[in-house]
Design a protein around this motif. Structure first.
Motif, short mmCIF file in Angstrom:
data_model
loop_
_atom_site.label_atom_id
_atom_site.label_comp_id
_atom_site.label_asym_id
_atom_site.label_seq_id
_atom_site.Cartn_x
_atom_site.Cartn_y
_atom_site.Cartn_z
N HIS A 70 -3.04 4.22 -1.83
CA HIS A 70 -2.27 4.14 -3.08
C HIS A 70 -2.38 5.41 -3.91
CE1 HIS A 70 -6.24 2.55 -4.39
NE2 HIS A 70 -5.93 3.12 -5.54
N TYR B 286 6.62 2.30 -8.50
CA TYR B 286 5.44 1.65 -9.11
C TYR B 286 4.41 2.65 -9.62
CZ TYR B 286 1.29 -1.28 -9.50
OH TYR B 286 0.18 -1.92 -9.95
N ARG B 287 4.11 3.66 -8.80
CA ARG B 287 3.06 4.62 -9.16
C ARG B 287 3.53 5.65 -10.17
NH1 ARG B 287 -2.21 4.40 -9.24
NH2 ARG B 287 -2.30 2.32 -8.42
N VAL C 91 3.83 1.74 -1.23
CA VAL C 91 4.48 2.10 -2.49
C VAL C 91 3.44 2.41 -3.57
CG1 VAL C 91 6.60 0.81 -2.06
CG2 VAL C 91 4.76 -0.27 -3.36
N GLY C 92 2.17 2.39 -3.18
CA GLY C 92 1.14 2.83 -4.11
C GLY C 92 0.45 1.72 -4.89
N ILE C 93 0.58 0.48 -4.41
CA ILE C 93 -0.12 -0.62 -5.07
C ILE C 93 -1.55 -0.66 -4.54
CG2 ILE C 93 -0.23 -3.13 -5.36
CD1 ILE C 93 2.88 -3.09 -4.98
N GLN D 35 0.84 -1.21 0.00
CA GLN D 35 0.00 0.00 0.00
C GLN D 35 0.87 1.25 0.00
OE1 GLN D 35 -2.38 -1.34 3.51
NE2 GLN D 35 -4.01 -0.24 2.46
N VAL E 193 0.06 8.03 -2.56
CA VAL E 193 1.41 7.81 -3.08
C VAL E 193 1.55 8.51 -4.42
CG1 VAL E 193 3.02 6.07 -3.93
CG2 VAL E 193 1.72 5.65 -1.83
#
Lengths: 291, 233
Positions: free
Chosen positions: B72, B103-104, A181-183, A179, B75
């Motif tokens: 998410h 990733y984002r 790291v933005g997943i 979460q 981020v």
């Protein structure tokens, strides 16, 4: 003697490839959500039934397979969306029971749509057996093996080589960090269900000419896929593939040399032995992490 | 202000963990939050990053209300938390951990990867190893580098010195300071109050879920109450 053994081995590997695909489906969903999805077998059934009934109605085979694939993926996403996601504060055991409920629902729905009869799907490239060192291989077995190989390789590539796949793995390793790291971890669960459904549906379509298709075909295939996943170590994709082949081979040899009456029992003897003596499976997680 | 928090509340079940917290962090600032164990420091960070829901109040980031935004998406907005206890993807390689940090962001992270290896050279030698096999200090470097890969607008650091040998604590704090010099906005939570306040522009003191003191970092270091309660002087 040897020809007989080879014959059993080949039929074991063929059915084992389907168990491997089902086991892979179990592992993918387990990794994403820690849920054991007992509706996995129903994805296989949807694939097999769609291919059989639609081709019988005159739809070309690839289109029929594609329809089965889409139907199973939709079913998978709906299960994730309306059961797993809604009940996400429930315990894992509750979620597992929910998937059993979903599997019963899907079987019932399939009976309403397709009826209780057996449906036959013609083999993709004829029924003339190919002789291999005294044993006979059906061309459909080669289809099963080839398709399973492609799907397994594609799944391996996705999880080990692409960022999206690595993100799904990362979510299984550490949900909080994923979460952070933005997943989108809820999205990961949906994708896992769709992916597992796709593997099951294609497997069901290619195996249908060998097993026949009927609304309950998924029960045994699903349970044996579960055995495969547990034998290989739940959550370990490569383990599930090896586990599937081992279960398939053990079953075929047992049916050949002992009695075909015990064919289904062999998978369950395996799962009992694994749970008693090897609870982490053959390739289960070992403690390599420092805290 | 980059981050503007007003009247923030959060609960764990019936436990009222954050009680009407007000704070702000300006662009380029290094702001420290100190407090005893269980004061709610980690809860505050988790509420800012969105993995813990707020039960009242507002969080504004660049003027936009993000109080209800899922983690998410925060981020993607540039809020990156380095969680307490590292929380790496243990079985995956150091390099995969870093790439997942971007990733984002999308785009090609290779240049940033090289920047991280320049910041923490030891990670370059270990890039193919599973992150979980590294030492505690190296894991902390991976955790910070992973967050930096996202090019954060606001970096939330939770106890970066926890469980590290004194020599490594110095190294981590040096890294934090050099990040600040490069213009990264940092909100730092630390039990090591002395080290944190010494490098901070401003500091907040959190006690049982409430902000009780707020001043410049150096002023807090000189404050008698802070000295007694947190600096052991």
């Amino acid at each position: 003697m040897f020809a007989e053994f080879l014959q059993y081995l080949l039929s074991g590997i063929t059915i084992g490839a389907i168990y491997a695909l089902a086991g892979l489906g179990f592992s993918i969903i387990y990794n994403a959500s820690h849920v054991i999805n007992f509706a996995q077998g129903e994805f296989i059934m949807i694939g097999g039934m769609s291919a059989a009934t639609l081709t019988a109605a005159g739809v070309p085979l690839p289109l029929a397979m594609l329809f089965g694939l889409a139907a199973a993926m939709l079913g998978g996403v709906l299960i994730a969306k309306f059961t797993i996601e809604r009940a996400r504060n429930a315990s894992v055991v509750t979620l597992i029971i929910i998937t059993i409920g979903a599997s019963i629902f899907l079987r019932g729905l399939a009976e309403v749509v397709w009826g209780k009869e057996f449906h036959r799907l013609a083999a993709f490239s004829g029924d003339d057996p190919i002789a291999v060192m005294g044993a006979a291989v059906l061309p459909q077995s080669l289809w099963v093996l080839g398709v399973a190989l492609v799907l397994i390789a594609a799944t391996g590539f996705f999880f080990n080589r692409t960022l999206a796949g690595k993100a799904m793995l990362a979510t299984s390793h550490n949900r909080l960090a994923a979460q952070l790291v933005g997943i989108n971890v809820r999205g990961v669960v949906l994708v896992a269900f769709a992916l597992s459904a796709a593997l099951g549906a294609v497997g069901g379509a290619v195996v249908a000419p060998i097993t026949f298709s009927y609304t309950e075909m998924g029960i045994m295939l699903g349970l044996k896929g579960f055995t495969a996943a547990v034998l290989g170590g739940l959550g370990n994709g490569a383990g599930a593939v090896v586990g599937g082949l081992l279960v398939g081979i053990a079953e075929a040899l047992g049916a050949g040399y002992i009695s075909s009456a015990y064919k289904d029992a062999i998978a369950f003897v395996i799962i009992l032995l694994v749970l008693m003596f090897l609870p982490n499976g053959l390739f289960g997680k070992r403690g390599t992490e420092r805290v | 202000m980059l981050l503007e928090v007003r009247g923030l509340n959060s609960h764990y079940g019936r436990i009222h963990a954050l009680k009407s917290v007000d704070l702000s962090v300006g662009e380029g600032e290094l702001v420290a939050l100190v407090g005893a164990n269980g004061a709610g420091k980690t809860t505050l960070l988790r509420t800012l990053s969105g993995v813990q829901p707020a039960t009242g109040g507002t969080i504004r980031f660049e003027g936009v209300d993000i109080t209800g935004m899922p983690a998410h998406r925060r981020v993607a907005e540039g809020i990156l938390q380095v969680p307490e206890g590292r929380q790496l993807f243990g079985p995956q390689s150091v390099e995969d951990n870093l790439r997942l940090g971007a990733y984002r962001r999308g785009g090609d992270p290779d240049a940033d990867l090289e920047r991280m290896y320049a910041l923490f050279p030891v990670l370059k030698d270990k890039r193919r190893q599973p992150a979980g096999t590294l030492s505690g200090g190296q894991q902390q470097m991976v955790a910070i580098a992973r967050a930096l890969m996202a090019r954060p607008r606001l970096l939330l650091l939770d106890e970066p010195s926890m469980g590290l040998a004194p020599l490594l604590v110095g190294e981590i704090f040096n890294a934090v300071q050099s990040l600040k010099r490069r213009g990264t906005t940092i909100f730092l939570v630390e039990q090591n109050a002395y080290a944190a306040l010494a490098i901070a522009d401003r500091g907040y003191v959190l006690e049982t879920g409430e902000i009780t003191l707020h001043d410049a970092g150096s002023a807090l270091l000189a404050n008698e109450r802070v000295k007694q309660a947190y600096l052991g002087l």
